[in-house]
Motif scaffolding. Structure first.
Motif, PDB file in Angstrom:
ATOM      1  N   ALA A  68      25.544 -14.496  53.050  1.00 29.58           N
ATOM      2  CA  ALA A  68      27.032 -13.976  53.200  1.00 29.58           C
ATOM      3  C   ALA A  68      27.889 -15.193  52.830  1.00 29.58           C
ATOM      4  N   ALA A  69      27.863 -16.280  53.554  1.00 22.87           N
ATOM      5  CA  ALA A  69      28.443 -16.956  53.617  1.00 22.87           C
ATOM      6  C   ALA A  69      28.361 -17.894  52.138  1.00 22.87           C
ATOM      7  N   VAL A  70      27.574 -18.018  51.506  1.00 19.91           N
ATOM      8  CA  VAL A  70      27.532 -18.821  50.369  1.00 19.91           C
ATOM      9  C   VAL A  70      27.774 -18.391  49.436  1.00 19.91           C
ATOM     10  N   ALA A  71      27.305 -16.725  49.057  1.00 13.28           N
ATOM     11  CA  ALA A  71      27.676 -16.364  47.995  1.00 13.28           C
ATOM     12  C   ALA A  71      29.242 -16.317  46.811  1.00 13.28           C
ATOM     13  N   PRO A  72      30.095 -16.253  48.294  1.00 14.29           N
ATOM     14  CA  PRO A  72      31.143 -16.832  47.453  1.00 14.29           C
ATOM     15  C   PRO A  72      32.159 -18.189  47.114  1.00 14.29           C
ATOM     16  N   VAL A  73      31.328 -19.084  47.853  1.00 13.62           N
ATOM     17  CA  VAL A  73      31.187 -20.292  47.478  1.00 13.62           C
ATOM     18  C   VAL A  73      30.979 -21.254  46.316  1.00 13.62           C
ATOM     19  N   THR A  74      29.583 -20.643  45.509  1.00 15.65           N
ATOM     20  CA  THR A  74      29.379 -20.573  44.949  1.00 15.65           C
ATOM     21  C   THR A  74      29.138 -19.331  43.656  1.00 15.65           C
ATOM     22  N   GLU A  75      28.290 -20.302  42.335  1.00 15.79           N
ATOM     23  CA  GLU A  75      29.101 -19.399  41.444  1.00 15.79           C
ATOM     24  C   GLU A  75      27.515 -19.106  40.471  1.00 15.79           C
ATOM     25  N   ARG A  76      25.900 -20.072  40.568  1.00 21.78           N
ATOM     26  CA  ARG A  76      25.104 -19.771  39.571  1.00 21.78           C
ATOM     27  C   ARG A  76      24.187 -19.849  39.896  1.00 21.78           C
ATOM     28  N   ILE A  77      23.836 -20.702  41.274  1.00 22.23           N
ATOM     29  CA  ILE A  77      22.634 -20.887  42.029  1.00 22.23           C
ATOM     30  C   ILE A  77      22.061 -19.522  42.354  1.00 22.23           C
ATOM     31  N   ARG A  78      21.445 -19.586  42.368  1.00 21.69           N
ATOM     32  CA  ARG A  78      20.416 -17.726  42.784  1.00 21.69           C
ATOM     33  C   ARG A  78      20.394 -18.495  44.471  1.00 21.69           C
ATOM     34  N   LEU A  79      20.319 -17.609  45.078  1.00 25.62           N
ATOM     35  CA  LEU A  79      20.848 -17.018  46.343  1.00 25.62           C
ATOM     36  C   LEU A  79      19.155 -16.331  46.840  1.00 25.62           C
ATOM     37  N   GLY A  80      18.460 -17.496  48.022  1.00 28.66           N
ATOM     38  CA  GLY A  80      16.551 -16.611  48.423  1.00 28.66           C
ATOM     39  C   GLY A  80      16.630 -16.894  49.720  1.00 28.66           C
ATOM     40  N   THR A  81      15.552 -15.719  50.041  1.00 26.67           N
ATOM     41  CA  THR A  81      14.994 -15.397  51.154  1.00 26.67           C
ATOM     42  C   THR A  81      13.630 -16.500  51.461  1.00 26.67           C
TER      43      THR A  81
ATOM     44  N   GLY B 288      24.755 -10.938  41.678  1.00 21.80           N
ATOM     45  CA  GLY B 288      23.060 -10.543  41.270  1.00 21.80           C
ATOM     46  C   GLY B 288      22.065 -12.024  41.557  1.00 21.80           C
ATOM     47  N   ARG B 289      22.546 -12.547  42.240  1.00 19.39           N
ATOM     48  CA  ARG B 289      21.797 -13.825  42.288  1.00 19.39           C
ATOM     49  C   ARG B 289      20.881 -13.579  43.407  1.00 19.39           C
ATOM     50  N   LEU B 290      20.452 -12.891  43.792  1.00 24.30           N
ATOM     51  CA  LEU B 290      19.874 -12.457  45.670  1.00 24.30           C
ATOM     52  C   LEU B 290      18.383 -12.799  44.686  1.00 24.30           C
ATOM     53  N   THR B 291      17.406 -13.254  45.361  1.00 21.99           N
ATOM     54  CA  THR B 291      15.992 -13.041  45.936  1.00 21.99           C
ATOM     55  C   THR B 291      15.338 -12.610  46.827  1.00 21.99           C
ATOM     56  N   VAL B 292      14.880 -11.840  46.918  1.00 24.14           N
ATOM     57  CA  VAL B 292      14.285 -11.519  48.034  1.00 24.14           C
ATOM     58  C   VAL B 292      12.623 -12.262  48.702  1.00 24.14           C
ATOM     59  N   ALA B 293      12.178 -12.949  49.140  1.00 21.66           N
ATOM     60  CA  ALA B 293      10.763 -13.023  49.587  1.00 21.66           C
ATOM     61  C   ALA B 293      10.446 -12.706  51.075  1.00 21.66           C
ATOM     62  N   VAL B 294       9.380 -12.582  50.788  1.00 21.36           N
ATOM     63  CA  VAL B 294       9.319 -11.616  52.671  1.00 21.36           C
ATOM     64  C   VAL B 294       8.126 -12.135  52.857  1.00 21.36           C
ATOM     65  N   GLY B 295       7.810 -11.580  54.391  1.00 24.23           N
ATOM     66  CA  GLY B 295       6.389 -11.881  54.851  1.00 24.23           C
ATOM     67  C   GLY B 295       6.378 -10.873  55.626  1.00 24.23           C
ATOM     68  N   ALA B 296       4.737 -10.829  56.720  1.00 24.15           N
ATOM     69  CA  ALA B 296       5.452 -10.408  57.502  1.00 24.15           C
ATOM     70  C   ALA B 296       4.606 -10.899  58.854  1.00 24.15           C
ATOM     71  N   GLY B 297       4.301 -12.071  58.742  1.00 21.59           N
ATOM     72  CA  GLY B 297       3.846 -13.090  60.224  1.00 21.59           C
ATOM     73  C   GLY B 297       2.608 -13.924  60.176  1.00 21.59           C
ATOM     74  N   PHE B 298       1.902 -14.103  60.929  1.00 23.71           N
ATOM     75  CA  PHE B 298       0.667 -14.812  60.790  1.00 23.71           C
ATOM     76  C   PHE B 298       0.250 -14.616  62.273  1.00 23.71           C
ATOM     77  N   PRO B 299      -1.178 -14.628  62.648  1.00 21.44           N
ATOM     78  CA  PRO B 299      -0.815 -14.589  63.710  1.00 21.44           C
ATOM     79  C   PRO B 299      -1.133 -16.583  64.594  1.00 21.44           C
ATOM     80  N   GLY B 300      -1.067 -16.620  65.908  1.00 26.52           N
ATOM     81  CA  GLY B 300      -0.861 -17.582  66.918  1.00 26.52           C
ATOM     82  C   GLY B 300       0.784 -17.165  67.607  1.00 26.52           C
ATOM     83  N   ARG B 301       1.370 -18.464  67.581  1.00 27.94           N
ATOM     84  CA  ARG B 301       2.488 -18.353  68.171  1.00 27.94           C
ATOM     85  C   ARG B 301       3.839 -18.259  66.889  1.00 27.94           C
ATOM     86  N   PHE B 302       3.654 -18.465  65.948  1.00 26.01           N
ATOM     87  CA  PHE B 302       4.447 -17.553  64.774  1.00 26.01           C
ATOM     88  C   PHE B 302       4.511 -16.134  64.827  1.00 26.01           C
TER      89      PHE B 302
END
Length: 312
Positions: free
Chosen positions: A55-68, A94-108
């Protein structure tokens, strides 16, 4: 081929210059020709929260895609998250891409579920249903019935910038994750240490997409890769080892058995990245192995040169 880069949002990476230095990093990445800026997610190490960062980066950039990459939906309530994601998509035009995950076994993995007071069991089914709920809200649904989330009455939701909502990618390379990616997701963003495993996984994703009646090419093949460009492979490995210890509490030798790395001279890094693109990756997102802000900017410039961004 698209080249993106991770924002160094971990506190260990921006502590020397302060978190506002991340805004300058974002601007520099866009000016250098990178196509995307990604942020990762965790509650186990101090960092700038990823959706706040975008949200902080969105208004200070113009074309670069933003993602998780990858957002962990288990850390957030699903209806509120749908609103936040739609808001970032609106703020970015309209520059957002959302990559998601469920975590994996262990400490993380399990500790994140414990912090969120959500059961570890059936985490993949919960993830898929959460994404389905997001999409339903973005499409204007007034109710939703699922195994984990049920609402007989949903209020009007914040709509994303795009009618169909932001694309949602999945991170993961287990056989079940590959099948789920092909059936339900808009992209695939794993980090396999061996490019051959990437090629095999991508073939499985595309086969699952065909079986689900989807066009295989509708699933974007992306890659999360750690990068350090230095005067020698030995020097690159030494710095990256310090980075993985600070970031994960793990030595490089252990981390590279899990994640993709491209380390060494510009020629060596270019050759490694080429092996992944030959395996089918179209969108590479690099996490730079640098702990100090000046070094991060230097690595950003080196990666731009290695991937010929200035000539495109």
């Amino acid at each position: 081929m698209d080249i993106g880069v991770y924002l160094p949002t971990g506190q260990a990476q921006w502590a020397a210059a302060g978190p506002r230095s991340l805004i300058e990093f974002a601007r520099r990445a866009e000016q250098s020709g990178f196509c995307s800026l990604f942020v990762n997610d965790s509650l186990l190490t101090p960092r700038i929260e990823p959706l706040t960062m975008l949200a902080a980066v969105a208004p200070v950039t113009e074309r670069i895609r933003l993602g998780t990459g990858a957002l962990l939906p288990v850390l957030r309530r699903p209806v509120q998250t749908a609103q936040t994601l739609a808001s970032v998509d609106q703020l970015s035009g309209g520059r957002l891409t959302v990559a998601v995950g469920a975590g994996f076994p262990g400490r993380f993995g399990r500790p994140l579920h414990e912090l969120s007071q959500v059961p570890w069991e059936r985490r993949f089914a919960r993830l898929d249903e959460t994404v389905a709920l997001w999409r339903a809200l973005w499409a204007g649904a007034t109710e939703f019935r699922g195994a984990f989330h049920s609402f007989t009455e949903l209020p009007p939701a914040t709509r994303p910038f795009r009618t169909e909502g932001p694309p949602v990618w999945l991170g993961g390379a287990t056989p079940a994750a590959l099948a789920r990616t092909g059936r339900h997701y808009d992209g695939w963003m794993p980090y396999p240490p061996d490019p051959a495993d990437y090629a095999t996984g991508l073939a499985a994703v595309r086969a699952a997409a065909r079986q689900a009646g989807r066009a295989p090419e509708s699933v974007t093949p992306a890659l999360f890769v750690n990068v350090r460009i230095d005067r020698s492979a030995r020097s690159a490995r030494r710095v990256m080892d310090a980075y993985t210890r600070a970031n994960y509490g793990l030595p490089l030798a252990e981390t590279e058995r899990i994640q993709a790395f491209a380390l060494g001279t510009p020629q060596e890094v270019a050759a490694t990245l080429a092996r992944y693109t030959a395996a089918g990756a179209h969108h590479l997102v690099a996490r730079l192995g640098a702990l100090e802000p000046p070094d991060q900017l230097e690595q950003l410039d080196r990666l731009a040169a290695v991937t010929n961004l200035g000539s495109t």
